[in-house]
Write an enzyme that holds these catalytic residues in place. Sequence first.
Site, PDB file in Angstrom:
ATOM      1  N   GLY A  14       0.778  -1.235   0.000  1.00 39.93           N
ATOM      2  CA  GLY A  14       0.000   0.000   0.000  1.00 39.93           C
ATOM      3  C   GLY A  14       0.805   1.277   0.000  1.00 39.93           C
ATOM      4  O   GLY A  14       0.317   2.318   0.451  1.00 39.93           O
ATOM      5  N   ASN A  16       1.556   2.998  -2.616  1.00 41.02           N
ATOM      6  CA  ASN A  16       0.835   3.920  -3.514  1.00 41.02           C
ATOM      7  C   ASN A  16      -0.407   4.479  -2.834  1.00 41.02           C
ATOM      8  O   ASN A  16      -0.735   5.658  -3.003  1.00 41.02           O
ATOM      9  CB  ASN A  16       0.482   3.229  -4.824  1.00 41.02           C
ATOM     10  CG  ASN A  16       1.631   3.230  -5.809  1.00 41.02           C
ATOM     11  OD1 ASN A  16       1.973   4.265  -6.365  1.00 41.02           O
ATOM     12  ND2 ASN A  16       2.264   2.077  -6.001  1.00 41.02           N
ATOM     13  N   MET A  92      -3.964  -7.024  -7.327  1.00 43.65           N
ATOM     14  CA  MET A  92      -3.329  -8.058  -8.133  1.00 43.65           C
ATOM     15  C   MET A  92      -4.300  -8.987  -8.853  1.00 43.65           C
ATOM     16  O   MET A  92      -3.904 -10.067  -9.303  1.00 43.65           O
ATOM     17  CB  MET A  92      -2.371  -8.879  -7.264  1.00 43.65           C
ATOM     18  CG  MET A  92      -1.289  -8.038  -6.586  1.00 43.65           C
ATOM     19  SD  MET A  92      -0.413  -6.942  -7.732  1.00 43.65           S
ATOM     20  CE  MET A  92       0.663  -8.147  -8.498  1.00 43.65           C
ATOM     21  N   ARG A  93      -5.555  -8.573  -8.975  1.00 40.44           N
ATOM     22  CA  ARG A  93      -6.503  -9.378  -9.744  1.00 40.44           C
ATOM     23  C   ARG A  93      -6.979  -8.592 -10.956  1.00 40.44           C
ATOM     24  O   ARG A  93      -7.075  -7.360 -10.898  1.00 40.44           O
ATOM     25  CB  ARG A  93      -7.724  -9.745  -8.899  1.00 40.44           C
ATOM     26  CG  ARG A  93      -7.425 -10.715  -7.806  1.00 40.44           C
ATOM     27  CD  ARG A  93      -8.654 -10.994  -6.968  1.00 40.44           C
ATOM     28  NE  ARG A  93      -8.264 -11.754  -5.809  1.00 40.44           N
ATOM     29  CZ  ARG A  93      -8.101 -13.076  -5.807  1.00 40.44           C
ATOM     30  NH1 ARG A  93      -8.344 -13.775  -6.889  1.00 40.44           N
ATOM     31  NH2 ARG A  93      -7.705 -13.693  -4.713  1.00 40.44           N
ATOM     32  N   LEU A  95      -9.807  -7.246 -13.199  1.00 45.33           N
ATOM     33  CA  LEU A  95     -11.225  -6.957 -12.995  1.00 45.33           C
ATOM     34  C   LEU A  95     -12.045  -7.445 -14.178  1.00 45.33           C
ATOM     35  O   LEU A  95     -11.643  -7.310 -15.330  1.00 45.33           O
ATOM     36  CB  LEU A  95     -11.439  -5.454 -12.826  1.00 45.33           C
ATOM     37  CG  LEU A  95     -10.892  -4.823 -11.549  1.00 45.33           C
ATOM     38  CD1 LEU A  95     -11.129  -3.320 -11.583  1.00 45.33           C
ATOM     39  CD2 LEU A  95     -11.510  -5.451 -10.311  1.00 45.33           C
ATOM     40  N   ASN A 109      -5.252   2.542 -13.042  1.00 48.89           N
ATOM     41  CA  ASN A 109      -4.296   1.580 -12.498  1.00 48.89           C
ATOM     42  C   ASN A 109      -2.888   2.157 -12.621  1.00 48.89           C
ATOM     43  O   ASN A 109      -2.591   2.911 -13.544  1.00 48.89           O
ATOM     44  CB  ASN A 109      -4.390   0.275 -13.295  1.00 48.89           C
ATOM     45  CG  ASN A 109      -3.416  -0.783 -12.814  1.00 48.89           C
ATOM     46  OD1 ASN A 109      -3.325  -1.074 -11.621  1.00 48.89           O
ATOM     47  ND2 ASN A 109      -2.669  -1.379 -13.737  1.00 48.89           N
ATOM     48  N   HIS A 111       0.973   0.895 -13.185  1.00 50.77           N
ATOM     49  CA  HIS A 111       1.741  -0.281 -13.608  1.00 50.77           C
ATOM     50  C   HIS A 111       3.233   0.067 -13.595  1.00 50.77           C
ATOM     51  O   HIS A 111       3.633   1.118 -14.111  1.00 50.77           O
ATOM     52  CB  HIS A 111       1.324  -0.730 -15.014  1.00 50.77           C
ATOM     53  CG  HIS A 111       2.083  -1.943 -15.459  1.00 50.77           C
ATOM     54  ND1 HIS A 111       1.804  -3.193 -14.968  1.00 50.77           N
ATOM     55  CD2 HIS A 111       3.135  -2.080 -16.300  1.00 50.77           C
ATOM     56  CE1 HIS A 111       2.657  -4.057 -15.486  1.00 50.77           C
ATOM     57  NE2 HIS A 111       3.469  -3.407 -16.308  1.00 50.77           N
ATOM     58  N   GLN A 175       8.745   6.986  -8.508  1.00 52.24           N
ATOM     59  CA  GLN A 175       8.035   7.704  -9.576  1.00 52.24           C
ATOM     60  C   GLN A 175       6.542   7.382  -9.571  1.00 52.24           C
ATOM     61  O   GLN A 175       5.712   8.247  -9.877  1.00 52.24           O
ATOM     62  CB  GLN A 175       8.646   7.380 -10.945  1.00 52.24           C
ATOM     63  CG  GLN A 175      10.051   7.911 -11.118  1.00 52.24           C
ATOM     64  CD  GLN A 175      10.121   9.413 -10.882  1.00 52.24           C
ATOM     65  OE1 GLN A 175       9.341  10.173 -11.451  1.00 52.24           O
ATOM     66  NE2 GLN A 175      11.029   9.832 -10.028  1.00 52.24           N
ATOM     67  N   GLU A 176       6.208   6.143  -9.233  1.00 58.39           N
ATOM     68  CA  GLU A 176       4.783   5.786  -9.109  1.00 58.39           C
ATOM     69  C   GLU A 176       4.102   6.727  -8.125  1.00 58.39           C
ATOM     70  O   GLU A 176       2.985   7.195  -8.353  1.00 58.39           O
ATOM     71  CB  GLU A 176       4.633   4.345  -8.621  1.00 58.39           C
ATOM     72  CG  GLU A 176       5.123   3.301  -9.610  1.00 58.39           C
ATOM     73  CD  GLU A 176       4.947   1.882  -9.074  1.00 58.39           C
ATOM     74  OE1 GLU A 176       3.959   1.621  -8.374  1.00 58.39           O
ATOM     75  OE2 GLU A 176       5.819   1.038  -9.351  1.00 58.39           O
TER      76      GLU A 176
HETATM   77  C1  GRF Z   1       3.467  -1.273  -7.461  1.00 56.26           C
HETATM   78  O1  GRF Z   1       4.726  -1.482  -8.021  1.00 56.26           O
HETATM   79  C2  GRF Z   1       2.431  -1.165  -8.535  1.00 56.26           C
HETATM   80  O2  GRF Z   1       2.901  -0.562  -9.694  1.00 56.26           O
HETATM   81  C3  GRF Z   1       2.106  -2.596  -8.805  1.00 56.26           C
HETATM   82  O3  GRF Z   1       2.118  -3.209  -7.542  1.00 56.26           O
HETATM   83  C4  GRF Z   1       2.984  -2.472  -6.674  1.00 56.26           C
HETATM   84  C5  GRF Z   1       2.183  -2.097  -5.477  1.00 56.26           C
HETATM   85  O4  GRF Z   1       2.951  -1.457  -4.506  1.00 56.26           O
HETATM   86  N1  GRF Z   1       0.858  -2.708  -9.532  1.00 56.26           N
HETATM   87  P1  GRF Z   1       2.231  -0.806  -3.258  1.00 56.26           P
HETATM   88  O5  GRF Z   1       1.335  -1.864  -2.644  1.00 56.26           O
HETATM   89  O6  GRF Z   1       1.477   0.383  -3.717  1.00 56.26           O
HETATM   90  O7  GRF Z   1       3.345  -0.437  -2.325  1.00 56.26           O
END
Ligand code: GRF
Length: 203
Positions: A14, A16, A92-93, A95, A109, A111, A175-176
Amino acid sequence: MEKLRLGVLASGQGSNLQAIINATADGRIDGIVTVVISDHQEAFALERARQNNIPAHYLDINSFAGKAAFEEEIVNILRNYQVDLVCLAGYMRVLSSVVLDAFPQRIINIHPALLPAFPGLHGQKQAWDYGVKFSGCTVHFVDQGIDTGPIIIQAVVPVLDEDTADTLAARILEQEHQIFPEAIQRFAQGKLAITGRKVFTKR
Ligand code: GRF
């Protein structure tokens, strides 16, 4: 202006989600995280939600008759919280149409690769294994494919000779945490226009 009501789906740590919460708290997103849903009981994302007084729902897919019933419950919860935008933050699923049709063009999303390269699981490691010199991350609208929807923002991360898959993934994650809140804010401000595969940001 009414704040955008966000629903976040997450399966893991979590970070992000935390970046989104932080951005709502300091005004970088004109929105509020109204609910967090996870398919993993142990997901730290649920704990982060609780720590921030955000309702946290764990759904065990095995306790439902099937994936459709599981997703119907996701939709019920999102509707209960009057969610405007669904954010997949490490969910991780894949939809199905049950959720997609309930929130058309309202699911995004993050990625960890420069799509359309390296979709699916472990995008960072796929890129590192392949030997690319640049990778990065992508925020995109979600469609019925796997990481195939229209792209909102990308950030480029150079691959260094001394990188391991893990150090590269860590720099991509930084960067995310920048572009996911930025994409949400553009949505919140009504700036995103989708034309076919292209997403334009209005000035
Ligand atoms: C991230 O790298 C995201 O891009 C991918 O799963 C990871 C999730 O990280 N889809 P977090 O749970 O947000 O720390």
